[in-house]
Design a protein around this motif. Structure first.
Motif, mmCIF file in Angstrom:
data_model
loop_
_atom_site.group_PDB
_atom_site.id
_atom_site.type_symbol
_atom_site.label_atom_id
_atom_site.label_comp_id
_atom_site.label_asym_id
_atom_site.label_seq_id
_atom_site.Cartn_x
_atom_site.Cartn_y
_atom_site.Cartn_z
ATOM 1 N N GLU A 160 0.453 -0.683 0.005
ATOM 2 C CA GLU A 160 -0.085 0.280 0.166
ATOM 3 C C GLU A 160 1.323 1.105 0.022
ATOM 4 O O GLU A 160 0.501 2.131 -0.444
ATOM 5 C CB GLU A 160 -0.771 -0.044 1.555
ATOM 6 C CG GLU A 160 -2.218 -0.897 1.289
ATOM 7 C CD GLU A 160 -3.372 -0.525 2.101
ATOM 8 O OE1 GLU A 160 -3.835 -0.018 2.021
ATOM 9 O OE2 GLU A 160 -3.224 -2.009 2.709
ATOM 10 N N GLU A 176 -7.838 4.271 -7.512
ATOM 11 C CA GLU A 176 -8.856 2.998 -8.335
ATOM 12 C C GLU A 176 -8.005 1.397 -8.494
ATOM 13 O O GLU A 176 -8.665 0.532 -8.185
ATOM 14 C CB GLU A 176 -9.648 3.089 -8.649
ATOM 15 C CG GLU A 176 -10.345 4.503 -8.493
ATOM 16 C CD GLU A 176 -11.257 4.921 -9.831
ATOM 17 O OE1 GLU A 176 -10.403 5.068 -10.965
ATOM 18 O OE2 GLU A 176 -12.053 5.726 -9.940
ATOM 19 N N CYS A 223 -5.125 0.533 -6.871
ATOM 20 C CA CYS A 223 -4.623 0.066 -5.583
ATOM 21 C C CYS A 223 -6.428 -1.182 -4.871
ATOM 22 O O CYS A 223 -6.048 -1.917 -4.222
ATOM 23 C CB CYS A 223 -4.436 1.139 -4.708
ATOM 24 S SG CYS A 223 -3.825 0.272 -3.029
ATOM 25 N N GLN A 224 -7.547 -0.159 -4.932
ATOM 26 C CA GLN A 224 -8.856 -0.709 -4.014
ATOM 27 C C GLN A 224 -8.222 -2.276 -4.865
ATOM 28 O O GLN A 224 -8.624 -3.621 -4.343
ATOM 29 C CB GLN A 224 -9.688 0.327 -4.231
ATOM 30 C CG GLN A 224 -10.326 1.417 -2.967
ATOM 31 C CD GLN A 224 -10.946 2.124 -3.851
ATOM 32 O OE1 GLN A 224 -11.137 2.419 -4.627
ATOM 33 N NE2 GLN A 224 -11.736 2.671 -2.181
ATOM 34 N N GLN A 225 -8.650 -2.136 -6.099
ATOM 35 C CA GLN A 225 -9.375 -3.282 -7.108
ATOM 36 C C GLN A 225 -8.070 -4.231 -6.525
ATOM 37 O O GLN A 225 -8.371 -5.297 -6.512
ATOM 38 C CB GLN A 225 -9.011 -2.706 -8.510
ATOM 39 C CG GLN A 225 -10.735 -2.155 -9.089
ATOM 40 C CD GLN A 225 -10.361 -1.856 -10.014
ATOM 41 O OE1 GLN A 225 -9.034 -2.057 -11.158
ATOM 42 N NE2 GLN A 225 -11.336 -1.244 -10.644
ATOM 43 N N LEU A 264 -6.336 -4.824 -3.583
ATOM 44 C CA LEU A 264 -6.843 -5.383 -2.370
ATOM 45 C C LEU A 264 -7.749 -6.391 -2.561
ATOM 46 O O LEU A 264 -7.565 -7.087 -1.174
ATOM 47 C CB LEU A 264 -6.230 -4.202 -2.080
ATOM 48 C CG LEU A 264 -4.429 -3.388 -1.632
ATOM 49 C CD1 LEU A 264 -4.829 -1.844 -0.424
ATOM 50 C CD2 LEU A 264 -3.590 -4.124 -1.065
ATOM 51 N N LYS A 265 -8.897 -5.787 -2.878
ATOM 52 C CA LYS A 265 -10.055 -6.463 -3.263
ATOM 53 C C LYS A 265 -9.472 -7.661 -4.134
ATOM 54 O O LYS A 265 -10.565 -8.615 -2.644
ATOM 55 C CB LYS A 265 -11.327 -5.934 -3.785
ATOM 56 C CG LYS A 265 -12.728 -6.154 -3.138
ATOM 57 C CD LYS A 265 -13.690 -5.023 -3.205
ATOM 58 C CE LYS A 265 -14.818 -6.187 -3.885
ATOM 59 N NZ LYS A 265 -16.014 -5.247 -4.376
ATOM 60 N N ALA A 266 -9.305 -8.235 -4.778
ATOM 61 C CA ALA A 266 -9.301 -8.907 -5.399
ATOM 62 C C ALA A 266 -8.231 -10.336 -5.005
ATOM 63 O O ALA A 266 -7.925 -11.477 -4.808
ATOM 64 C CB ALA A 266 -8.739 -8.352 -6.614
ATOM 65 N N GLU A 267 -6.645 -9.513 -3.865
ATOM 66 C CA GLU A 267 -5.924 -10.806 -4.063
ATOM 67 C C GLU A 267 -6.268 -10.668 -2.457
ATOM 68 O O GLU A 267 -5.964 -11.564 -1.717
ATOM 69 C CB GLU A 267 -4.644 -10.019 -4.165
ATOM 70 C CG GLU A 267 -4.551 -9.641 -5.631
ATOM 71 C CD GLU A 267 -4.029 -10.870 -6.038
ATOM 72 O OE1 GLU A 267 -3.267 -11.829 -5.860
ATOM 73 O OE2 GLU A 267 -4.531 -11.628 -7.384
ATOM 74 N N SER A 299 -9.133 -9.482 -0.325
ATOM 75 C CA SER A 299 -10.378 -9.450 0.441
ATOM 76 C C SER A 299 -10.875 -8.370 1.051
ATOM 77 O O SER A 299 -11.336 -8.643 2.329
ATOM 78 C CB SER A 299 -10.753 -10.967 0.288
ATOM 79 O OG SER A 299 -11.344 -11.908 -0.583
ATOM 80 N N ILE A 300 -9.917 -7.169 1.280
ATOM 81 C CA ILE A 300 -9.841 -5.776 1.630
ATOM 82 C C ILE A 300 -9.888 -4.506 1.040
ATOM 83 O O ILE A 300 -9.976 -4.151 -0.308
ATOM 84 C CB ILE A 300 -8.382 -5.654 2.634
ATOM 85 C CG1 ILE A 300 -7.194 -5.034 1.789
ATOM 86 C CG2 ILE A 300 -8.427 -7.531 3.620
ATOM 87 C CD1 ILE A 300 -5.873 -5.196 2.847
ATOM 88 N N GLN A 301 -10.822 -3.732 2.033
ATOM 89 C CA GLN A 301 -10.842 -2.772 1.799
ATOM 90 C C GLN A 301 -10.041 -1.822 1.157
ATOM 91 O O GLN A 301 -9.079 -1.899 1.886
ATOM 92 C CB GLN A 301 -12.129 -1.670 2.643
ATOM 93 C CG GLN A 301 -13.718 -2.707 1.781
ATOM 94 C CD GLN A 301 -14.164 -2.268 0.549
ATOM 95 O OE1 GLN A 301 -13.922 -1.537 -0.252
ATOM 96 N NE2 GLN A 301 -15.488 -3.583 0.099
#
Length: 175
Positions: free
Chosen positions: A138, A162, A164-166, A168-171, A173-175
């Motif tokens: 991050e 955006e 970074c968000q994607q 972290l969410k994909a890899e 599963s966090i916001q």
């Protein structure tokens, strides 16, 4: 087989002479051998100039930049294999992770130093390389966003957020 190993160690001793120490347990390059090893120079350079707070001056950052860009060319011993040798594979993986962490820390410190000095182009190059090494880091994303914003690229900074968000969410599963 042991016969093959003895033959290879004998050839190594003949070829490298006083540069190696060969015992029943290990083969080692002597510490005072007049050899240049890129991995050792890389580690020593970053260890000498990289501190917890980053770099103290532009000269230190320049040396670290040279080490990271010239000496760290990718995964340690990529493509080199010793078949049926689990101990070697474990050592190689440990060293690979060590050098990658050191390169990532050097790149993070360089990008932060350049952000502070408002050197956006150099900082962006280091942040991008950092994210290639550590896509889930991050702090690398944050540095890239700040450097983009500092360089007047506000929409690119938002796109990086955006991205970074994607990731972290994909890899993770966090916001």
């Amino acid at each position: 087989t042991m016969g093959n190993l003895r033959r290879e160690l004998s050839a190594l001793r003949q070829g490298m002479g006083d540069l190696v120490d060969i015992s029943r347990q290990e083969v080692a390059i002597l510490p005072d051998a007049p050899l240049w090893v890129d991995a050792l120079e890389f580690e020593q350079t970053l260890s000498n100039y990289l501190h917890e707070e980053g770099f103290s001056d532009p000269g230190a950052a320049s040396w670290a930049d040279d080490a990271v860009t010239r000496l760290y060319q990718g995964a340690f011993l990529e493509g080199f294999t010793v078949y049926d040798c689990q101990g070697f594979d474990e050592w190689r993986l440990t060293m690979r992770e060590h050098y990658q962490r050191l390169a990532a820390e050097g790149l993070r410190a360089l990008a932060a130093f350049e952000l502070e000095g408002q050197e956006t182009q150099k900082g962006l190059a280091h942040a991008e390389r950092l994210l290639q090494l550590e896509p889930l880091f991050e702090d690398g994303h944050r540095l890239k966003m700040c450097l983009l914003a500092l360089g007047g690229q506000r929409s690119a900074a938002l796109k990086q957020y955006e991205s970074c968000q994607q990731i972290l969410k994909a890899e993770l599963s966090i916001q």
